[in-house]
Design a protein around this motif. Structure first.
Motif, PDB file in Angstrom:
ATOM      1  N   VAL A 178      52.390  79.029  53.008  1.00 45.33           N
ATOM      2  CA  VAL A 178      52.187  79.815  51.781  1.00 45.33           C
ATOM      3  C   VAL A 178      53.113  79.327  50.680  1.00 45.33           C
ATOM      4  N   ARG A 179      54.349  79.005  51.034  1.00 46.77           N
ATOM      5  CA  ARG A 179      55.299  78.490  50.027  1.00 46.77           C
ATOM      6  C   ARG A 179      54.824  77.167  49.447  1.00 46.77           C
ATOM      7  N   ARG A 180      54.268  76.301  50.304  1.00 44.38           N
ATOM      8  CA  ARG A 180      53.741  75.029  49.780  1.00 44.38           C
ATOM      9  C   ARG A 180      52.579  75.273  48.825  1.00 44.38           C
ATOM     10  N   GLU A 181      51.700  76.225  49.187  1.00 44.38           N
ATOM     11  CA  GLU A 181      50.582  76.550  48.292  1.00 44.38           C
ATOM     12  C   GLU A 181      51.094  77.073  46.956  1.00 44.38           C
ATOM     13  N   ARG A 182      52.116  77.908  46.985  1.00 47.02           N
ATOM     14  CA  ARG A 182      52.657  78.439  45.733  1.00 47.02           C
ATOM     15  C   ARG A 182      53.267  77.316  44.895  1.00 47.02           C
ATOM     16  N   GLU A 183      53.930  76.339  45.545  1.00 43.70           N
ATOM     17  CA  GLU A 183      54.538  75.228  44.795  1.00 43.70           C
ATOM     18  C   GLU A 183      53.471  74.366  44.142  1.00 43.70           C
ATOM     19  N   GLU A 184      52.372  74.103  44.900  1.00 47.34           N
ATOM     20  CA  GLU A 184      51.279  73.319  44.330  1.00 47.34           C
ATOM     21  C   GLU A 184      50.643  74.033  43.153  1.00 47.34           C
ATOM     22  N   THR A 185      50.461  75.345  43.282  1.00 47.53           N
ATOM     23  CA  THR A 185      49.887  76.126  42.179  1.00 47.53           C
ATOM     24  C   THR A 185      50.803  76.120  40.974  1.00 47.53           C
ATOM     25  N   ARG A 186      52.128  76.202  41.224  1.00 51.78           N
ATOM     26  CA  ARG A 186      53.088  76.185  40.107  1.00 51.78           C
ATOM     27  C   ARG A 186      53.025  74.848  39.375  1.00 51.78           C
ATOM     28  N   LYS A 187      52.959  73.726  40.151  1.00 51.80           N
ATOM     29  CA  LYS A 187      52.871  72.405  39.515  1.00 51.80           C
ATOM     30  C   LYS A 187      51.582  72.280  38.704  1.00 51.80           C
ATOM     31  N   LYS A 188      50.497  72.804  39.229  1.00 50.44           N
ATOM     32  CA  LYS A 188      49.219  72.749  38.516  1.00 50.44           C
ATOM     33  C   LYS A 188      49.303  73.526  37.208  1.00 50.44           C
ATOM     34  N   LEU A 189      49.978  74.676  37.251  1.00 53.75           N
ATOM     35  CA  LEU A 189      50.166  75.479  36.039  1.00 53.75           C
ATOM     36  C   LEU A 189      51.007  74.752  35.013  1.00 53.75           C
ATOM     37  N   GLU A 190      52.096  74.083  35.464  1.00 57.81           N
ATOM     38  CA  GLU A 190      52.948  73.336  34.538  1.00 57.81           C
ATOM     39  C   GLU A 190      52.172  72.209  33.872  1.00 57.81           C
ATOM     40  N   THR A 191      51.321  71.508  34.696  1.00 60.30           N
ATOM     41  CA  THR A 191      50.511  70.424  34.126  1.00 60.30           C
ATOM     42  C   THR A 191      49.549  70.959  33.067  1.00 60.30           C
ATOM     43  N   ALA A 192      48.922  72.098  33.361  1.00 59.73           N
ATOM     44  CA  ALA A 192      47.994  72.695  32.397  1.00 59.73           C
ATOM     45  C   ALA A 192      48.707  73.092  31.125  1.00 59.73           C
ATOM     46  N   GLU A 193      49.941  73.641  31.243  1.00 58.90           N
ATOM     47  CA  GLU A 193      50.712  74.034  30.065  1.00 58.90           C
ATOM     48  C   GLU A 193      51.083  72.811  29.231  1.00 58.90           C
ATOM     49  N   GLN A 194      51.456  71.705  29.912  1.00 54.40           N
ATOM     50  CA  GLN A 194      51.807  70.488  29.177  1.00 54.40           C
ATOM     51  C   GLN A 194      50.611  69.938  28.420  1.00 54.40           C
TER      52      GLN A 194
END
Length: 220
Positions: A178-194
């Protein structure tokens, strides 16, 4: 042009002539606008037959070309705005997914804590059983049959402890996933924000260019 207190003047070169322009923008901006117009004039003059046209017709063609650039920039702005809206929608979905992952993580954390409590309880029970067995051993030291029974009970308690340890290990693995899934989702969100910030910067740049051209058109 924009309403600033100090008006700037600068000499610009357009179509082989020098003109003095005045405006509230910086001289560098005025030079860029003049250079843009001069480039358009040069492009038209390079076209076959343009110089044979009347002066009025040449001016109309120049204005049509400039207007064409304005409309194209407006389409670019509309396209960029649409893309930004799409990115914002995607960002919303990513945030929604992140919330769902967080809820899943909370549930797994609670499950792990419950497992740890059960494990602690089993450990206490095991210690209690061991204490009782020790007392039985001391009491029935000379009886082999009862000693075997005691050893069997100890083996059962050990199996229970191992089962509890396995459950804890499985829960820990679930939590890590679950922690890995949350990290991947966080990275995806950062990419979208950039990407969203980059698109906004591109949109702002195009808007500034359009604003300069429209203000120049007003001065005419």
């Amino acid at each position: 042009m924009a309403g600033m207190e100090k008006k700037n003047y600068t000499d610009v070169y357009i179509a082989g002539k020098v003109y003095t322009l005045g405006g509230f923008e910086e001289e560098e901006y005025l030079q860029k606008v003049a250079a843009y117009v001069n480039t358009k004039v040069s492009e038209l003059r390079g076209q076959q037959g343009f110089l044979r046209l009347s002066s009025d017709y040449q001016n109309v063609l120049l204005e049509m070309n400039l207007a064409d650039d304005v409309f194209k920039m407006r389409r670019q702005v509309a396209s960029a705005e649409k893309k930004v809206a799409s990115q914002e929608k995607e960002t919303y979905h990513v945030k929604h997914d992140l919330v769902a992952v967080q809820m899943k993580l909370d549930a797994q954390t609670e499950k792990l804590e419950e497992t740890q409590r059960e494990l602690a309880k089993s450990e206490e029970e095991r210690k209690a059983v061991k204490k009782e067995l020790t007392a039985v051993k001391k009491e029935l030291a000379g009886l082999k049959e009862k000693q075997e029974v005691t050893e069997l009970e100890l083996a059962i308690a050990k199996d229970d402890l191992e089962d509890a340890a396995k459950e804890k290990e499985e829960a820990a693995k679930s939590l890590e996933e679950v922690r890995r899934e949350r990290e991947e989702t966080r990275k995806k969100l950062e990419t979208a924000e950039q990407e969203k910030r980059a698109l906004r910067e591109e949109l702002e740049k195009v808007r500034r260019q359009m604003s300069g051209m429209e203000e120049r058109g007003k001065r005419r």
